[in-house]
Design an enzyme around this catalytic site. Structure first.
Site, PDB file in Angstrom:
ATOM      1  N   ASP A  99       0.855  -1.189   0.000  1.00  0.00           N
ATOM      2  CA  ASP A  99       0.000   0.000   0.000  1.00  0.00           C
ATOM      3  C   ASP A  99       0.891   1.239   0.000  1.00  0.00           C
ATOM      4  O   ASP A  99       2.109   1.135   0.138  1.00  0.00           O
ATOM      5  CB  ASP A  99      -0.934  -0.002   1.222  1.00  0.00           C
ATOM      6  CG  ASP A  99      -0.180  -0.215   2.523  1.00  0.00           C
ATOM      7  OD1 ASP A  99       0.970   0.263   2.652  1.00  0.00           O
ATOM      8  OD2 ASP A  99      -0.734  -0.854   3.432  1.00  0.00           O
TER       9      ASP A  99
ATOM     10  N   ASP B 112       9.337   3.835  13.150  1.00  0.00           N
ATOM     11  CA  ASP B 112       9.934   2.688  13.833  1.00  0.00           C
ATOM     12  C   ASP B 112      11.341   2.357  13.320  1.00  0.00           C
ATOM     13  O   ASP B 112      12.330   2.576  14.016  1.00  0.00           O
ATOM     14  CB  ASP B 112       8.991   1.456  13.817  1.00  0.00           C
ATOM     15  CG  ASP B 112       8.447   1.105  12.448  1.00  0.00           C
ATOM     16  OD1 ASP B 112       8.821   1.764  11.456  1.00  0.00           O
ATOM     17  OD2 ASP B 112       7.653   0.153  12.352  1.00  0.00           O
TER      18      ASP B 112
ATOM     19  N   ASP C 276       1.548   5.047   1.594  1.00  0.00           N
ATOM     20  CA  ASP C 276       1.260   6.001   2.667  1.00  0.00           C
ATOM     21  C   ASP C 276       1.837   7.357   2.279  1.00  0.00           C
ATOM     22  O   ASP C 276       2.951   7.443   1.754  1.00  0.00           O
ATOM     23  CB  ASP C 276       1.899   5.528   3.978  1.00  0.00           C
ATOM     24  CG  ASP C 276       1.383   4.159   4.393  1.00  0.00           C
ATOM     25  OD1 ASP C 276       0.165   4.026   4.556  1.00  0.00           O
ATOM     26  OD2 ASP C 276       2.198   3.224   4.514  1.00  0.00           O
TER      27      ASP C 276
HETATM   28  P1  ATP Z   1       3.651  -2.648   4.865  1.00  0.00           P
HETATM   29  O1  ATP Z   1       4.418  -3.005   3.675  1.00  0.00           O
HETATM   30  O2  ATP Z   1       3.248  -3.800   5.662  1.00  0.00           O
HETATM   31  O3  ATP Z   1       2.522  -1.683   4.604  1.00  0.00           O
HETATM   32  P2  ATP Z   1       4.750  -0.384   6.246  1.00  0.00           P
HETATM   33  O4  ATP Z   1       6.144  -0.103   6.709  1.00  0.00           O
HETATM   34  O5  ATP Z   1       4.202   0.541   5.205  1.00  0.00           O
HETATM   35  O6  ATP Z   1       4.710  -1.890   5.792  1.00  0.00           O
HETATM   36  P3  ATP Z   1       2.490   0.395   7.783  1.00  0.00           P
HETATM   37  O7  ATP Z   1       1.852  -0.298   8.924  1.00  0.00           O
HETATM   38  O8  ATP Z   1       1.722   0.611   6.533  1.00  0.00           O
HETATM   39  O9  ATP Z   1       3.829  -0.384   7.506  1.00  0.00           O
HETATM   40  O10 ATP Z   1       2.977   1.786   8.354  1.00  0.00           O
HETATM   41  C1  ATP Z   1       3.442   2.837   7.520  1.00  0.00           C
HETATM   42  C2  ATP Z   1       4.618   3.551   8.172  1.00  0.00           C
HETATM   43  O11 ATP Z   1       4.200   4.135   9.415  1.00  0.00           O
HETATM   44  C3  ATP Z   1       5.769   2.645   8.545  1.00  0.00           C
HETATM   45  O12 ATP Z   1       6.630   2.418   7.467  1.00  0.00           O
HETATM   46  C4  ATP Z   1       6.439   3.444   9.653  1.00  0.00           C
HETATM   47  O13 ATP Z   1       7.187   4.511   9.128  1.00  0.00           O
HETATM   48  C5  ATP Z   1       5.240   4.045  10.368  1.00  0.00           C
HETATM   49  N1  ATP Z   1       4.785   3.176  11.465  1.00  0.00           N
HETATM   50  C6  ATP Z   1       3.843   2.205  11.406  1.00  0.00           C
HETATM   51  N2  ATP Z   1       3.669   1.598  12.578  1.00  0.00           N
HETATM   52  C7  ATP Z   1       4.532   2.182  13.432  1.00  0.00           C
HETATM   53  C8  ATP Z   1       4.825   2.010  14.812  1.00  0.00           C
HETATM   54  N3  ATP Z   1       4.221   1.083  15.539  1.00  0.00           N
HETATM   55  N4  ATP Z   1       5.787   2.816  15.346  1.00  0.00           N
HETATM   56  C9  ATP Z   1       6.399   3.761  14.615  1.00  0.00           C
HETATM   57  N5  ATP Z   1       6.170   3.962  13.320  1.00  0.00           N
HETATM   58  C10 ATP Z   1       5.243   3.192  12.720  1.00  0.00           C
HETATM   59 MG    MG Z   2       2.249   0.558   4.409  1.00  0.00          MG
END
Ligand code: ATP
Ligand code: MG
Length: 448
Positions: free
Chosen positions: A59, A139, A61
């Site tokens: 996805d 994170d 963001d």
């Molecule tokens: P995915 O490919 O699973 O979507 P993602 O890294 O994009 O992985 P998301 O849950 O969509 O994960 O979160 C988007 C972003 O928000 C992360 O890349 C990170 O920068 C931030 N983020 C998400 N969860 C946390 C958390 N628990 N603590 C700090 N930052 C977070």
């Molecule tokens: Mg994501």
């Protein structure tokens, strides 16, 4: 690549691999529209990370200096969600682009929303900040990279590019324990990204995992449901499961299952979960549907099965025993990882149909084959048989039954068939185990 300032590195468009052709049209629409309105507008998180790795993002963001209310004004197809983090979701049919306002530690407060901590855990975080602050509260370093739609550069405040290159997961900041305490779900995210990306967890971030695993007990069960799904339905579920166990995190999520796996003399319970997860991974890679109902049926089967035999030994009939065993195991599980009813009901049906596979006479098999949950329950039986926990001949019989014509089916279920004896567990309550069976089933179809 060159240092832009003391605090960040900026990589110009001709020196990184991100192309707009690989970004979803809807994400581009959001990015351009926000920029047009005079806001900063950047892709961030997993989208940037995966594009730089040449992987297809799950996805997209978006990060911006526009406030959630501003975002809602710009996009009519927008809903504000979240309490812990207020976010704007811009809807395009099934695709949602998540738009988050830069957050930080020292910025302006939104309404009453400051950063709330309970025992060092962030329970509310709506403190706005600068782009750099936004990067540093994320994170992992590889999740804190931005793709700026204004000039197509990649911006790195935390050393994420270097870690990406090294295949390393590193929490931002110099106090990993504090970062895990702030949000224990980050421990599960470490495991998820290590499994999915094949990255190593930096030793300083890896060390506290085991010691702090019990922090997961403080995370709401509903949030853990989402995280468990993301982890085990990521296409790398088997590796994720192994890592969860390796770091003693699995027992925090599924205590009854871990109890069975940890004290198991026989290999089949662990083989069962591993095989089921491998099937699920394969299905995801082949773009076939998977359901949380099957995943949780798989994960909780061993405690259910053991309880079932105890109850049968106490004189309950198999159906009653399975209904009760399923109910008890589910009730205990919900305290840790919640499972919404729309998944727990079909999950229990998969369990409850298992004893019915043993009834091969008369109308029973025909009724069972017409049950809406038959297919999932049959896949489950095949998996059990492949692990030597159910009779492979029984699974083969059901494979043949499904493939047979109506007429042949009648022949297979003639009244002359003798009732089968139910198998006993090889160990566990009740003791005396079934003897090892013959050849493994070849009638296996994918579960999951
Ligand atoms: P995915 O490919 O699973 O979507 P993602 O890294 O994009 O992985 P998301 O849950 O969509 O994960 O979160 C988007 C972003 O928000 C992360 O890349 C990170 O920068 C931030 N983020 C998400 N969860 C946390 C958390 N628990 N603590 C700090 N930052 C977070
Ligand atoms: Mg994501």
């Amino acid at each position: 690549m060159y240092p832009d300032s003391d605090s960040c590195r900026i990589v110009p468009r001709d020196q990184h691999g991100i192309s707009r052709a690989n970004i979803s049209e809807n994400a581009l629409k959001v990015l351009y529209r926000l920029k047009q309105e005079g806001y900063q507008s950047l892709l961030v998180g997993g989208g940037v990370r995966d594009l730089l790795l040449g992987r297809e993002p799950k996805d997209f963001d978006v990060a911006t200096d526009a406030r959630p209310e501003d975002v809602r004004r710009v996009f009519r197809n927008c809903r504000l969600i979240g309490r812990r983090f207020r976010l704007a979701h811009v809807h395009f049919g099934p695709e949602i682009i998540e738009v988050a306002t830069f957050r930080g530690g020292g910025g302006e407060l939104e309404d009453d929303g400051e950063r709330h901590l309970e025992n060092g855990m962030i329970v509310r975080d709506n403190l706005y900040g600068t782009r750099e602050e936004d990067a540093l509260r994320r994170d992992f370093t590889v999740n804190a990279l931005y793709y700026n739609i204004a000039d197509f550069t990649v911006i790195d405040y935390a050393g994420g590019l270097e870690d990406l290159q090294a295949g390393r997961l590193r929490l931002i900041g110099d106090d990993p324990e504090r970062r895990y305490r702030e949000d224990p779900v980050r421990m599960l995210r470490a495991v998820r990204f290590a499994a999915k990306l094949g990255f190593n967890i930096d030793p300083d971030c890896e060390r506290p995992l085991r010691a702090w695993s019990s922090l997961l007990g403080g995370v709401p069960a509903a949030r853990l449901f989402e995280e468990v799904l993301k982890l085990l339905h990521s296409g790398a579920g088997l590796v994720g499961f192994e890592k969860l166990r390796h770091y003693d995190l699995f027992g925090q999520l599924f205590p009854a299952t871990e109890e069975c796996l940890a004290h198991e003399d026989h290999a089949f319970p662990i083989t069962f979960v591993s095989r089921g997860l491998a099937n699920t991974d394969r299905r995801i890679q082949e773009d076939k549907p998977v359901t949380p109902a099957f995943l949780f049926a798989l994960l909780l089967w061993e405690p259910v099965r053991r309880r079932f035999f105890t109850l049968v030994d106490r004189g309950l009939d198999p159906h009653e025993a399975m209904v009760q065993a399923g109910g008890e195991v589910l009730a205990a599980q919900l305290a840790r990882v919640s499972i919404p009813k729309r998944f727990s009901l079909p999950m229990r049906e998969v369990w409850e149909l298992q004893p019915r596979f043993e009834q091969l006479d008369g109308k029973q098999p025909h009724r069972l084959a017409a049950h809406p949950r038959f297919r999932a329950a049959y896949d489950f039986l095949v998996l059990r048989a492949e692990c030597g926990e159910a009779d492979p001949e029984l699974a083969d019989w059901w494979t043949r039954f499904q493939e047979a014509s109506c007429l042949d089916r009648e022949g297979m279920t003639g009244p002359a068939r003798k009732k089968r004896r139910r198998r006993r567990p090889r160990s566990g309550p009740g003791g005396e185990g079934a003897e090892t069976r013959g050849k493994p089933s070849t009638g296996g179809r994918d579960g999951g």
